[in-house]
Design a protein around this motif. Sequence first.
Motif, PDB file in Angstrom:
ATOM      1  N   ARG A 169      -5.107  10.912  -3.698  1.00 21.82           N
ATOM      2  CA  ARG A 169      -4.798  11.864  -2.699  1.00 21.82           C
ATOM      3  C   ARG A 169      -3.867  11.070  -1.782  1.00 21.82           C
ATOM      4  O   ARG A 169      -3.663  11.659  -0.575  1.00 21.82           O
ATOM      5  CB  ARG A 169      -5.662  12.780  -2.118  1.00 21.82           C
ATOM      6  CG  ARG A 169      -6.820  12.238  -1.536  1.00 21.82           C
ATOM      7  CD  ARG A 169      -7.544  13.240  -1.091  1.00 21.82           C
ATOM      8  NE  ARG A 169      -8.206  14.270  -2.050  1.00 21.82           N
ATOM      9  CZ  ARG A 169      -8.256  15.509  -2.002  1.00 21.82           C
ATOM     10  NH1 ARG A 169      -7.507  16.196  -1.112  1.00 21.82           N
ATOM     11  NH2 ARG A 169      -8.682  16.293  -3.031  1.00 21.82           N
ATOM     12  N   ASP A 170      -4.082   9.718  -1.666  1.00 26.46           N
ATOM     13  CA  ASP A 170      -3.559   8.800  -0.891  1.00 26.46           C
ATOM     14  C   ASP A 170      -2.143   8.079  -1.382  1.00 26.46           C
ATOM     15  O   ASP A 170      -2.193   7.566  -2.320  1.00 26.46           O
ATOM     16  CB  ASP A 170      -4.446   7.947  -0.316  1.00 26.46           C
ATOM     17  CG  ASP A 170      -4.104   7.081   1.036  1.00 26.46           C
ATOM     18  OD1 ASP A 170      -2.993   7.049   1.388  1.00 26.46           O
ATOM     19  OD2 ASP A 170      -5.014   6.395   1.402  1.00 26.46           O
ATOM     20  N   GLU A 171      -1.072   8.108  -0.480  1.00 28.26           N
ATOM     21  CA  GLU A 171       0.062   7.453  -1.229  1.00 28.26           C
ATOM     22  C   GLU A 171      -0.098   6.051  -1.123  1.00 28.26           C
ATOM     23  O   GLU A 171       0.575   5.321  -2.102  1.00 28.26           O
ATOM     24  CB  GLU A 171       1.439   7.751   0.026  1.00 28.26           C
ATOM     25  CG  GLU A 171       2.625   7.232  -0.291  1.00 28.26           C
ATOM     26  CD  GLU A 171       3.705   7.404   0.571  1.00 28.26           C
ATOM     27  OE1 GLU A 171       4.590   6.860   0.476  1.00 28.26           O
ATOM     28  OE2 GLU A 171       3.469   8.432   1.668  1.00 28.26           O
ATOM     29  N   SER A 172      -1.088   5.362  -0.105  1.00 25.56           N
ATOM     30  CA  SER A 172      -1.137   3.943  -0.468  1.00 25.56           C
ATOM     31  C   SER A 172      -1.827   3.546  -1.733  1.00 25.56           C
ATOM     32  O   SER A 172      -1.695   2.500  -2.053  1.00 25.56           O
ATOM     33  CB  SER A 172      -2.044   3.587   0.885  1.00 25.56           C
ATOM     34  OG  SER A 172      -3.179   4.144   1.009  1.00 25.56           O
ATOM     35  N   GLU A 173      -2.361   4.488  -2.378  1.00 28.75           N
ATOM     36  CA  GLU A 173      -3.022   3.989  -3.510  1.00 28.75           C
ATOM     37  C   GLU A 173      -2.037   3.807  -4.582  1.00 28.75           C
ATOM     38  O   GLU A 173      -2.282   2.884  -5.547  1.00 28.75           O
ATOM     39  CB  GLU A 173      -3.754   5.327  -4.184  1.00 28.75           C
ATOM     40  CG  GLU A 173      -4.871   5.667  -3.493  1.00 28.75           C
ATOM     41  CD  GLU A 173      -6.064   4.934  -3.934  1.00 28.75           C
ATOM     42  OE1 GLU A 173      -5.951   4.094  -4.787  1.00 28.75           O
ATOM     43  OE2 GLU A 173      -7.319   4.966  -3.208  1.00 28.75           O
ATOM     44  N   ILE A 174      -0.728   4.328  -4.565  1.00 31.04           N
ATOM     45  CA  ILE A 174       0.642   3.813  -5.382  1.00 31.04           C
ATOM     46  C   ILE A 174       1.266   2.849  -4.683  1.00 31.04           C
ATOM     47  O   ILE A 174       1.374   1.846  -5.390  1.00 31.04           O
ATOM     48  CB  ILE A 174       1.364   5.233  -5.616  1.00 31.04           C
ATOM     49  CG1 ILE A 174       0.419   6.358  -5.928  1.00 31.04           C
ATOM     50  CG2 ILE A 174       2.433   4.742  -6.464  1.00 31.04           C
ATOM     51  CD1 ILE A 174      -0.413   6.127  -7.478  1.00 31.04           C
ATOM     52  N   ARG A 175       1.496   2.946  -3.483  1.00 32.73           N
ATOM     53  CA  ARG A 175       2.603   1.844  -2.726  1.00 32.73           C
ATOM     54  C   ARG A 175       1.442   0.730  -2.190  1.00 32.73           C
ATOM     55  O   ARG A 175       2.370  -0.178  -1.789  1.00 32.73           O
ATOM     56  CB  ARG A 175       3.340   2.648  -1.684  1.00 32.73           C
ATOM     57  CG  ARG A 175       4.372   3.488  -2.409  1.00 32.73           C
ATOM     58  CD  ARG A 175       5.365   3.803  -1.414  1.00 32.73           C
ATOM     59  NE  ARG A 175       6.563   4.551  -1.723  1.00 32.73           N
ATOM     60  CZ  ARG A 175       7.415   4.096  -2.250  1.00 32.73           C
ATOM     61  NH1 ARG A 175       7.838   2.705  -2.639  1.00 32.73           N
ATOM     62  NH2 ARG A 175       8.386   4.800  -2.839  1.00 32.73           N
ATOM     63  N   GLY A 176       0.404   0.918  -2.011  1.00 36.73           N
ATOM     64  CA  GLY A 176      -0.491  -0.210  -1.421  1.00 36.73           C
ATOM     65  C   GLY A 176      -0.460  -0.035   0.025  1.00 36.73           C
ATOM     66  O   GLY A 176       0.297   0.913   0.811  1.00 36.73           O
ATOM     67  N   HIS A 177      -1.269  -0.781   0.880  1.00 39.86           N
ATOM     68  CA  HIS A 177      -1.329  -0.815   2.434  1.00 39.86           C
ATOM     69  C   HIS A 177      -0.484  -1.825   3.018  1.00 39.86           C
ATOM     70  O   HIS A 177      -0.174  -2.927   2.190  1.00 39.86           O
ATOM     71  CB  HIS A 177      -2.734  -1.233   2.533  1.00 39.86           C
ATOM     72  CG  HIS A 177      -3.717  -0.147   2.008  1.00 39.86           C
ATOM     73  ND1 HIS A 177      -4.401  -0.405   0.722  1.00 39.86           N
ATOM     74  CD2 HIS A 177      -4.479   1.008   2.519  1.00 39.86           C
ATOM     75  CE1 HIS A 177      -5.094   0.684   0.467  1.00 39.86           C
ATOM     76  NE2 HIS A 177      -5.237   1.510   1.463  1.00 39.86           N
ATOM     77  N   ARG A 178      -0.264  -1.561   4.123  1.00 42.73           N
ATOM     78  CA  ARG A 178       0.625  -2.598   5.066  1.00 42.73           C
ATOM     79  C   ARG A 178      -0.400  -3.979   5.133  1.00 42.73           C
ATOM     80  O   ARG A 178      -1.694  -3.592   5.436  1.00 42.73           O
ATOM     81  CB  ARG A 178       1.056  -2.077   6.295  1.00 42.73           C
ATOM     82  CG  ARG A 178       1.951  -0.855   6.283  1.00 42.73           C
ATOM     83  CD  ARG A 178       3.365  -1.454   5.761  1.00 42.73           C
ATOM     84  NE  ARG A 178       4.194  -0.142   5.623  1.00 42.73           N
ATOM     85  CZ  ARG A 178       5.239  -0.421   5.338  1.00 42.73           C
ATOM     86  NH1 ARG A 178       5.995  -1.305   4.863  1.00 42.73           N
ATOM     87  NH2 ARG A 178       6.314   0.925   5.350  1.00 42.73           N
TER      88      ARG A 178
END
Length: 770
Positions: A383-392
């Motif tokens: 449910r977290d977009e960063s799971e797909i695109r990664g974290h900064r």
Amino acid sequence: MVEIKTNVPLLPLRGLLVYPEMLLHIDVGRERSIYALEEAMKMDGFIFLTTQKDTRDEDPTEDELYTVGTYAKVKQLKELKNGTYRIMIEGVCRATYTEYEMVDLYPTVTLTLQRDEVDMTPQLEAEVRVLNQYFESYGKVSQRISKETIESVASIKEPGRLADMIATHLPLKLAAKQKVLEMFSISDRVKWMTNRLASEQEVIRLERRISKRVKEEVEATQKEYYLREQLKAIQKELGDKDGKSAEIVDLEKRIEEADMPEHVSEAAYRELRRYEHIPQASAESGVIRNYLEWLVTLPWSVATEDTLDLARSEEILNRDHDGLEKVKERILEYLAVRQMTDSIRGPIICLAGPPGVGKTSLARSIAESLNRHFVRISLGGVRDESEIRGHRRTYVGAMPGRIIQGMKKAETTNPVFLLDEIDKMSNDFRGDPSSAMLEVLDPEQNANFSDHYIEEPYDLSNVFFLATANDISTIPGPLRDRMEIIQLAGYTEMEKRAIAINHLIPKQLQEHGLTKAQVKFREDAVEDIIRYYTREAGVRNLEREIANVCRKAVKQLVSGERKSMTITTNTLSNYLGKRKFRHGLMEEQSEVGVATGLAYTQVGGDTLQIEVALSEGKGKLVLTGKLGEVMQESAQTALSYVRSNAENLHIDPKFNEKTDIHIHVPEGAVPKDGPSAGITIVTALVSALTNRPIRRDVGMTGEVTLRGKVLPIGGLKEKSLSAHRAGIRTIILPYDNERDLEDIPESIREELEFHLVKDVKEVLSLALEA
């Protein structure tokens, strides 16, 4: 001079050795050694001393002792309070033992004594002088040896004894001291000790030079920092670079070998230069180090070569999966196009269907048939977009997204990438991961996929993406639009039987340590497990029930109750208990107001009895059986059709004013819904209102309109199989479903009689008895 001594007691030493003409106090406590010592005292006190190779051995064997030792004499012996002995022993000469033998709890050996024979040549005399000079200078440099010791050693006239005595004063390891003991040549011994003294002096000078440099660089109070700098100085003296410099060289080499695109390589070198100038204790140093590690481990240009052999691919798909013909055909079409053009982009296929129908295993088979690496990520609960695109990278604990992580695991740029349970992604305040998946699955965009952590574009265009879903209605429209949906409706009973016989039973027999000779499953028993102990679209529960039978069979075999067994329909209940489910069967006789419908459920096809009962009243319609909204609307539509066509159907036009109608579908606890019960309800209503029985051997499916038109339905294959299983031989279906007849197995099609209808009147003429 060589001399032979026989039956000499042997005393093994731990961690020390004795040179000839050397006096040493030794404590003797091992039982075997005490026996050897007592025997030696009976033989004028002579004993053979040799060192054991491993100090941890309590009772060393012949192979665990050095063959060269010292023939010695016990000068003094004193028994201590704890039962051990303290002895003073003097070495006599070197000796080599043979004929090792255990005698009365202690070992004896035959010795060849090697006494030093001195031939003082000018060459040897010169070597002795040099040795004395080196020892004297070593004593001055090391400051570990007293002046009295140096003078005492210098007074020794015998060259061999001189070398032995110097060896006792040097910080030599036991193996080196043993090496000196094994040198029978006096000249070799003197030369070796001279070289060793020169080496030791050089080591001491290097230690002092390193220590001086370290003291100039650090403060005396910074102990930990001092030790680190001392280690660095040692590495520099040895020609090695310090730890971080070596790491930078290694990273630079790996960047070169990674064969990155030019813009990525430039970014990597830029970060490497930053890393080089940032202190290692800095927090940013670790961040840059992790980033570079990800860049060099990602596959940028490594790809496997596709195996474009249609026959082989078809063989693998048929080997691993029974049924699923449309899916196999789609995969083979892709391979054929790839073989023809060699330039097609990886497709995005979504395998949709209930759990257990083989979606994940099918993806593995596709990877094997293509000779590609396989990688799977589960999207359930993401449910977290960063799971797909990664974290900064600026965030603490930042990492790339699951797509980049999967590519690292795949180790190639063209794997088969399975996005498992894509329908179970959700969203919250942290973003919408399904929106992030749009770039991944869009062939027009994924050649430049951007991960927040990696920052540089990554090419996903060569990846063969596969997704799985249980319910495509929960997948957002834009994401669903980017995928080719292939429905896996589930396995038919025949396919389940083939899967059980060809795959599941052999697998479970092997996992439970059974052979086909010990446990046999008859086909009719397998059919009963499918029909009466499982109700599913896939085969997971079927495999569990087969495993249940195998466990109970193993118990009987291990306990000795049986030596082998055959699972039949009669013995099945002994292993699985009473039947858990019942399948619809054809009515025993034709009845009024009872029509047999064909239903399609998540667990396959089934027959559905629709009952209509009339009673005096005011035209009230009662619906029971936990019907869904669609079936309730079908019932209302059916009743409206019957009312509007009452005269043509020979029914009292005013029946609704004085008759209550109750429509019931048995098994009320089971929810029922779907757009295919219309003609069945109409038939049951007309039968009840005209008192005409409905043929018991007729099954029907189709939706009805207010004008009496019969609309097409889905799931014809599964419905036909359920009718065949129930004993029904005549099926009424919509005319527009004629194209779906070829999906039904030919063996079933030959045993059924199909009637294609366009209007309800045709249905009634076929279903109602005269």
